[in-house]
Design an enzyme around this catalytic site. Sequence first.
Site, PDB file in Angstrom:
ATOM      1  CD  GLU A  90      17.024   2.188   1.360  1.00 46.33           C
ATOM      2  OE1 GLU A  90      17.784   2.671   0.509  1.00 46.33           O
ATOM      3  OE2 GLU A  90      17.121   2.456   2.569  1.00 46.33           O
ATOM      4  NE  ARG A 104      -3.967   1.805   2.435  1.00 44.36           N
ATOM      5  CZ  ARG A 104      -4.767   2.054   3.471  1.00 44.36           C
ATOM      6  NH1 ARG A 104      -4.472   1.570   4.663  1.00 44.36           N
ATOM      7  NH2 ARG A 104      -5.869   2.759   3.313  1.00 44.36           N
TER       8      ARG A 104
END
Length: 734
Positions: free
Chosen positions: A701, A624
């Site tokens: 990342e 989500r």
Amino acid sequence: MNTLNSPVGRPLDRVDGPLKVTGQARYAAEFGTPDLLHGSVVSSTIACGRVRRIDSRDAEALPGVVLVLTHQNRPAIASYDEPYEDDDAAEGSPFRPLYNDRVLYSGQPLALVVAESLELARHAGSLVRIEYDSEPHQTDLLAVREQAHEAPAETPEPRGDFASAFAAAPHKVEQEYVTPVEHHNPMEMHASTVHYQPGGDLLIYEKTQGVQNCQRYVEDVFDLKGRIRVLSPFVGGAFGSGLRPQYQLPLAVMAALKLKRSVRVVLTRQQMFTFGYRPRSIQRLSLAADEQGRLQAVGHSAIGQTSRFEDFTEHEVEWSGMLYRCDNVELDYRLAPLDVYTPLDMRAPGATLGVYALECAMDELAYASNIDPVQLRLINFAERNGNEDKPYSSKELRACYAQGAERFGWSRRSMAPRSMRVGNELIGWGMATGVWEAMQMPASARACLEADGRLVVSSATSDIGTGTYTVMTQIAAAAMGLPLEQVEFRLGDSSLPQAPLEGGSATVSSVGSAVQQACAALREKVLDVVQQFPGSPFAGASLEDVVFVDGRLLLKSDPKVHVELGEVVRSNGTLAAEASVEPGEKRKEWATATHSAVFVEVRVDEALGTIKISRVVSAIAAGRVVNPKTAGNQIVGGVVWGIGMALQEETLIDHKLGRYMNHNLAEYHIPVQTDVPDVEVIFVEEHDSVVNDLGSKGVGEIGIIGVAAAVANAIYHATGKRVRDLPITLDKLL
């Protein structure tokens, strides 16, 4: 969490944006006091040896110079000889500035000049003369690769019979990939402003990704338990450079304690190259496949550089044991100590390097097998993490391939290198997969309904530019059914509830979950208070019977029955609740990860060899997404860095001197506007009830992972030349 008109999932502007664009956001070097002193660091000019003598007489003779601090006159620090707490420490003996006369690397801080102004301190620093007894040094990883030792890392054990499977397979790739040293170079330099307070307590404004980590560090090193408070309301980028306390912090504290005055130390841009960095790495990939392209053997070995005093380790090779299905896997990770500073986590540490090599090797295997690169990855799709032998809690990587390829137009790609061109430009299309672990750390948060009806939520996390202020405000607003303008999130203060370091794409998962739970506990308190009202229509109602929306508490069965939250606090006073969360038990049975598929188009001038990135599509599966706007910005930033990694970024060292040569932003090349095309980001729908209650995996990342490989693969497709030594510069391509 209420879903009705929920702000979660909406691409909202940053709540801290107006402060930043109007210059009202204050950073570590912008908090002053009337008597503030300024420190300037004097750095070593040799890479190994001893300090024979420090002559500071000319500096000390200048009016306004207060102190020249060295290893000979620093305050006594008993705990300098004892282990201290650092949440991001490497194995070994951490660097201690001004500890003794040993020089461990070029650029090491050897003195701190403290003066009435920054300009005077820097000028005085240039007058400090240091005499050395130099010793031989080694800073070249390639020269000592055979001397590397096993890394203290949790490298997965071999499985199957790699050697036999590799020997028997018809299609093989066995190649070496080399990546250079890279430095973080955030816009804001590292700075510490230490306010010396009556009684000797210290209030420290710090550039950091973890205020409580810095607090514990200073308390431990200087034996100041309970006397340190660290603030970091805004951080001008960090990318991992703020995970560990850098040396300007203990230097500023030393000077403040010795002088009993407030001291600020700001590193110069050149000094930003004198601590952690992404380490140089040599990787060997050995892949073997059968006639259908199914992987039969995967071998991945890596050698990374580290310092003489610490063994820096990162997760570099294990991605090759989990990203694709294979029964015969052999992984090896080794370290070579050099006369350099210890490397440091840098955006997607380990994965940025390891996945680059793996995905280039997979592209080479696709050509060896004559199979489309996307199809080869689909053939070897892994439903389970082979390293852990666990199924994934969710993995919409197939959707990433499909949606990314469709948006990019991959079906129009011809397989042969040098087969696509426009005029004198060779066109190349390359792609790669990305993967990152979806982590959650223990975290706490406090939620408070104030007397004016505002909700104030707090946790000692950081915002390094990722949008933490904004997404936590969204999570809290959704949980309490309040409009965003009535919610304030506070962070960057070590006195707030416990939070982990901001890194690893774990902040939303960790702190966001704590915020959600603190608001849930607050909802219980609100309902309990309302039920005490005389004749309350909510008497006997449970939390499942009510809903918090638009600043009101409503009965689901009769929405006309409601009470304003402002009325509740006006009648009862401030209400507050605190919650702590940690990874749930159900996570233990599952592997959790984010995934991506990156597609890149390059245009290479056939005569000149110049490379231009013309298109990028990045498809991300990260559970989500709390705010698609800030998350999309994170992905774009990662793509830009990946382009720089592939084509430009490299910290060059003169091995005769053991010293970096391009330690500035003029010669340390990074992408600028004209180097970066429009980047299209696709967030693939992915539902995950295992990773955390929010279902969010984080995106900080994953944006960079695989990008450099996709660029390198596109360049091969355009030119037919495979460059395995980053960055891919003109000389290598021509």
